[in-house]
Design a protein around this motif. Structure first.
Motif, mmCIF file in Angstrom:
data_model
loop_
_atom_site.group_PDB
_atom_site.id
_atom_site.type_symbol
_atom_site.label_atom_id
_atom_site.label_comp_id
_atom_site.label_asym_id
_atom_site.label_seq_id
_atom_site.Cartn_x
_atom_site.Cartn_y
_atom_site.Cartn_z
ATOM 1 N N LYS A 177 -35.597 35.223 -12.265
ATOM 2 C CA LYS A 177 -36.614 35.241 -13.305
ATOM 3 C C LYS A 177 -37.919 35.783 -12.705
ATOM 4 C CE LYS A 177 -34.731 31.324 -15.893
ATOM 5 N NZ LYS A 177 -34.303 32.170 -17.034
ATOM 6 N N PRO A 178 -38.788 36.394 -13.536
ATOM 7 C CA PRO A 178 -40.035 36.961 -13.021
ATOM 8 C C PRO A 178 -40.866 35.992 -12.188
ATOM 9 C CG PRO A 178 -39.681 37.691 -15.263
ATOM 10 C CD PRO A 178 -38.603 36.691 -14.971
ATOM 11 N N THR A 204 -39.718 45.498 -13.282
ATOM 12 C CA THR A 204 -39.596 44.255 -12.521
ATOM 13 C C THR A 204 -40.906 43.912 -11.837
ATOM 14 O OG1 THR A 204 -37.249 44.694 -12.138
ATOM 15 C CG2 THR A 204 -38.302 43.075 -10.708
ATOM 16 N N GLU A 207 -43.424 42.575 -14.444
ATOM 17 C CA GLU A 207 -43.129 41.195 -14.853
ATOM 18 C C GLU A 207 -43.513 40.203 -13.767
ATOM 19 O OE1 GLU A 207 -39.002 41.412 -15.775
ATOM 20 O OE2 GLU A 207 -39.329 42.010 -17.859
ATOM 21 N N ALA A 208 -43.305 40.578 -12.500
ATOM 22 C CA ALA A 208 -43.662 39.690 -11.397
ATOM 23 C C ALA A 208 -45.174 39.579 -11.247
ATOM 24 C CB ALA A 208 -43.032 40.187 -10.098
ATOM 25 N N GLU A 211 -46.973 37.014 -13.186
ATOM 26 C CA GLU A 211 -46.795 35.622 -12.754
ATOM 27 C C GLU A 211 -47.560 35.303 -11.471
ATOM 28 O OE1 GLU A 211 -45.235 33.514 -14.633
ATOM 29 O OE2 GLU A 211 -44.493 35.000 -16.071
#
Length: 428
Positions: A177-178, A204, A207-208, A211
């Motif tokens: 998951k991110p 990817t 998305e990371a 976070e």
């Protein structure tokens, strides 16, 4: 639609025309992109390299591939016209595998590679066709045997080596998951971080980054070249991209906005008009919007879009055309749970929550948080004074703005401390 587990050889796909939902040809397949995975799993097919009529090559994710027939590849959604750039951890099936020699008793080369769909629009490499040659034939010429079909596991180049290389980390990230990817990036040493960031695909990485703590977001974006940074920002949710751009020097921010795709930068620029801690500054401009004549079935089809977060998918907004934000006149909102209880032919406009008043883009964070608590919502509409829907605020954006700026970093450090404590106990 291709049936699950149906085997498709890549050589049969290359050269096929790619057609959109309207049946118009947008290009031709030039190659198939895949990446290796850890723990003995088959290489995952990431997407197609498509050549447009202008001979520019772009990337088409497999999630967009609706059907593969002997005559064409049908895709859904919009095509991203940005030029395809291969990442370090990616493999091109035709370019990298076809005709590759293998160490066997007889001279052997890879002739073809097949792929099959394991789940809805998720593809993996499957079998490999080999061609051996050598020895004297009947008339003294070299003979060639019939193609031999073997498992991908028999091809050394398709097995991921062990270690903590960038390729191994990318393979691990593909199943995470991110938030977990962000934790891994947070813990990497600077040199390793740079190599992994370079190898990660834009989606990817975007998305990371969403976070990560704000200072780490800025560090990563600032370390990228301008073109790559603009591409990554374009993959981020517009509200997250706007929050990040606000913290960059104004000249850098403007250059990045100019390098982004026009539609993506337009969404971000609209959000930058509002203060960060307001409904307008926190909203996403891409909620589910349907016309007044839309049925429950049509609305649910939009809610199934995989790119939507659960919060955004929990409510459907009805407006007059245009349906892109800022929309025509806002009519109302319907809860997904209500739609699930109604016949598919029912009009969404007859199922609106008449007690739900929209928020104004200027509403401050304190008012927005009270609004969510009062109505027990996870998403809420933002409408301007002229009655146009501008976007929607989700509960995760509200929480993100209510928590301290460094809460993500503190959470990651707490997780790391907990993991260390558990390790000490296990070895005590």
């Amino acid at each position: 639609m291709v049936a699950k587990d149906t085997q498709v050889f890549v050589s049969r796909v290359i050269g096929l025309p790619i057609v959109d939902a309207a049946g118009d040809q947008v290009g031709r397949v030039k190659d198939v992109v895949c990446y290796l995975r850890s723990d003995g799993r088959a290489p995952r097919v990431k997407g197609l390299v498509a050549e447009l009529f202008a001979r520019a090559r772009i990337f088409v994710p497999m999630i967009r591939v609706h059907d593969i027939t002997p005559n064409q590849v049908a895709i859904t959604g919009q095509v991203d016209a940005r030029r395809f750039q291969r990442r370090e951890a990616e493999m091109l099936v035709a370019a990298d595998l076809f005709d590759r020699p293998l160490e066997r008793a007889r001279p052997t080369r890879i002739l073809d590679v097949s792929m099959h769909m394991v789940r809805n629009r998720e593809w993996e490499l499957d079998s490999v066709a080999l061609r051996s040659s050598g020895g004297a034939g009947r008339f003294g010429f070299g003979s060639r045997s019939a193609p031999q079909i073997v498992s991908w596991r028999e091809i050394p180049g398709l097995i991921l080596s062990t270690g903590r290389t960038a390729a191994n980390l990318i393979a691990e990230f593909s199943e995470m998951k991110p938030a977990d990817v962000a934790k891994e990036l947070h813990d990497l040493e600077p040199e390793s971080l740079a190599a992994v960031v370079e190898a990660l695909d834009d989606e990817t990485l975007a998305e990371a980054i969403e976070e990560l703590p704000k200072d780490e977001q800025i560090d990563i974006i600032s370390a990228l070249d301008t073109e790559r940074a603009a591409d990554v920002l374009g993959e981020m949710d517009p509200d997250d991209a706007a929050d990040l751009i606000r913290d960059l020097p104004s000249d850098v921010a403007e250059e990045l906005l100019q390098r982004m795709e026009p539609e993506e930068s337009a969404d971000v620029r609209r959000l930058l008009v509002y203060e960060e801690y307001t409904a307008g500054g926190m909203m996403t401009p891409e909620p589910i919007v349907v016309d007044t004549d839309a049925t429950v079935a049509q609305a649910l089809a939009q809610a199934r879009e995989e790119s939507l977060t659960p919060a955004l998918a929990s409510m459907v907004f009805v407006t007059r055309p245009p349906l892109e934000t800022p929309t025509g006149r806002y009519v109302g909102a319907a809860h997904l749970q209500r739609l699930l209880r109604e016949p598919p032919t029912t009009l969404v406009a007859t199922l609106l929550d008449r007690d739900l008043e929209p928020m104004s883009p200027a509403d401050p964070l304190t008012q927005v948080s009270r609004f969510f608590a009062t109505y027990n919502l996870v998403v809420a509409p933002v409408v301007n004074e002229d009655g146009h829907l501008l976007g929607a605020v989700t509960v995760d954006d509200v929480l993100d703005h209510m928590l301290p700026d460094d809460w993500r970093g503190e959470q990651m450090d707490e997780v790391e401390a907990t993991d260390l404590g558990n390790a000490e106990v296990s070895h005590g």
